[in-house]
Design a protein around this motif. Structure first.
Motif, PDB file in Angstrom:
ATOM      1  N   LEU A  19      35.924  29.775  85.425  1.00 22.09           N
ATOM      2  CA  LEU A  19      35.113  29.727  84.211  1.00 22.09           C
ATOM      3  C   LEU A  19      35.786  30.422  83.032  1.00 22.09           C
ATOM      4  O   LEU A  19      35.334  30.289  81.901  1.00 22.09           O
ATOM      5  CB  LEU A  19      33.752  30.384  84.470  1.00 22.09           C
ATOM      6  CG  LEU A  19      32.901  29.719  85.553  1.00 22.09           C
ATOM      7  CD1 LEU A  19      31.622  30.508  85.774  1.00 22.09           C
ATOM      8  CD2 LEU A  19      32.591  28.289  85.187  1.00 22.09           C
ATOM      9  N   CYS A  38      33.282  25.000  69.426  1.00 23.62           N
ATOM     10  CA  CYS A  38      32.023  24.247  69.426  1.00 23.62           C
ATOM     11  C   CYS A  38      32.268  22.792  69.824  1.00 23.62           C
ATOM     12  O   CYS A  38      31.498  22.227  70.607  1.00 23.62           O
ATOM     13  CB  CYS A  38      31.374  24.311  68.048  1.00 23.62           C
ATOM     14  SG  CYS A  38      30.714  25.932  67.639  1.00 23.62           S
ATOM     15  N   SER A  41      32.508  22.386  73.418  1.00 27.26           N
ATOM     16  CA  SER A  41      31.296  22.864  74.098  1.00 27.26           C
ATOM     17  C   SER A  41      31.536  24.155  74.868  1.00 27.26           C
ATOM     18  O   SER A  41      30.950  24.381  75.924  1.00 27.26           O
ATOM     19  CB  SER A  41      30.744  21.790  75.040  1.00 27.26           C
ATOM     20  OG  SER A  41      30.395  20.631  74.319  1.00 27.26           O
ATOM     21  N   LEU A  42      32.399  25.013  74.327  1.00 24.31           N
ATOM     22  CA  LEU A  42      32.633  26.316  74.939  1.00 24.31           C
ATOM     23  C   LEU A  42      31.492  27.247  74.557  1.00 24.31           C
ATOM     24  O   LEU A  42      30.880  27.108  73.497  1.00 24.31           O
ATOM     25  CB  LEU A  42      33.966  26.902  74.460  1.00 24.31           C
ATOM     26  CG  LEU A  42      35.207  26.079  74.791  1.00 24.31           C
ATOM     27  CD1 LEU A  42      36.450  26.754  74.195  1.00 24.31           C
ATOM     28  CD2 LEU A  42      35.365  25.912  76.286  1.00 24.31           C
ATOM     29  N   GLU A  43      31.222  28.208  75.399  1.00 26.68           N
ATOM     30  CA  GLU A  43      30.144  29.147  75.116  1.00 26.68           C
ATOM     31  C   GLU A  43      30.548  30.202  74.108  1.00 26.68           C
ATOM     32  O   GLU A  43      29.708  30.812  73.472  1.00 26.68           O
ATOM     33  CB  GLU A  43      29.688  29.817  76.409  1.00 26.68           C
ATOM     34  CG  GLU A  43      28.957  28.858  77.326  1.00 26.68           C
ATOM     35  CD  GLU A  43      28.375  29.561  78.532  1.00 26.68           C
ATOM     36  OE1 GLU A  43      28.201  30.802  78.477  1.00 26.68           O
ATOM     37  OE2 GLU A  43      28.098  28.881  79.517  1.00 26.68           O
ATOM     38  N   GLY A  44      31.827  30.438  73.992  1.00 27.34           N
ATOM     39  CA  GLY A  44      32.279  31.444  73.036  1.00 27.34           C
ATOM     40  C   GLY A  44      33.775  31.642  73.119  1.00 27.34           C
ATOM     41  O   GLY A  44      34.449  31.051  73.928  1.00 27.34           O
TER      42      GLY A  44
END
Length: 50
Positions: A19, A38, A41-44
């Motif tokens: 991850l 973004c 679609s990465l979380e950060g």
């Protein structure tokens, strides 16, 4: 900076945690990096100024 990146790069390369991704260094404005994260679609992202 290269020396400090070596240890985390080795830890991520072991594949223990799929991850977490360790990317190359980017010479781009923060807004471009955030937009790319973004789009992927990465979380950060975790970043540091040079």
């Amino acid at each position: 900076m290269r020396v400090r990146r070596a240890l985390p790069a080795q830890l991520v390369a072991t594949g223990a945690n799929h991850l977490v991704r360790f990317s190359q260094a980017f010479d781009a404005p923060a807004t471009d990096l955030i937009a790319a994260a973004c789009h992927m679609s990465l979380e950060g992202i975790i970043a540091k100024r040079q």
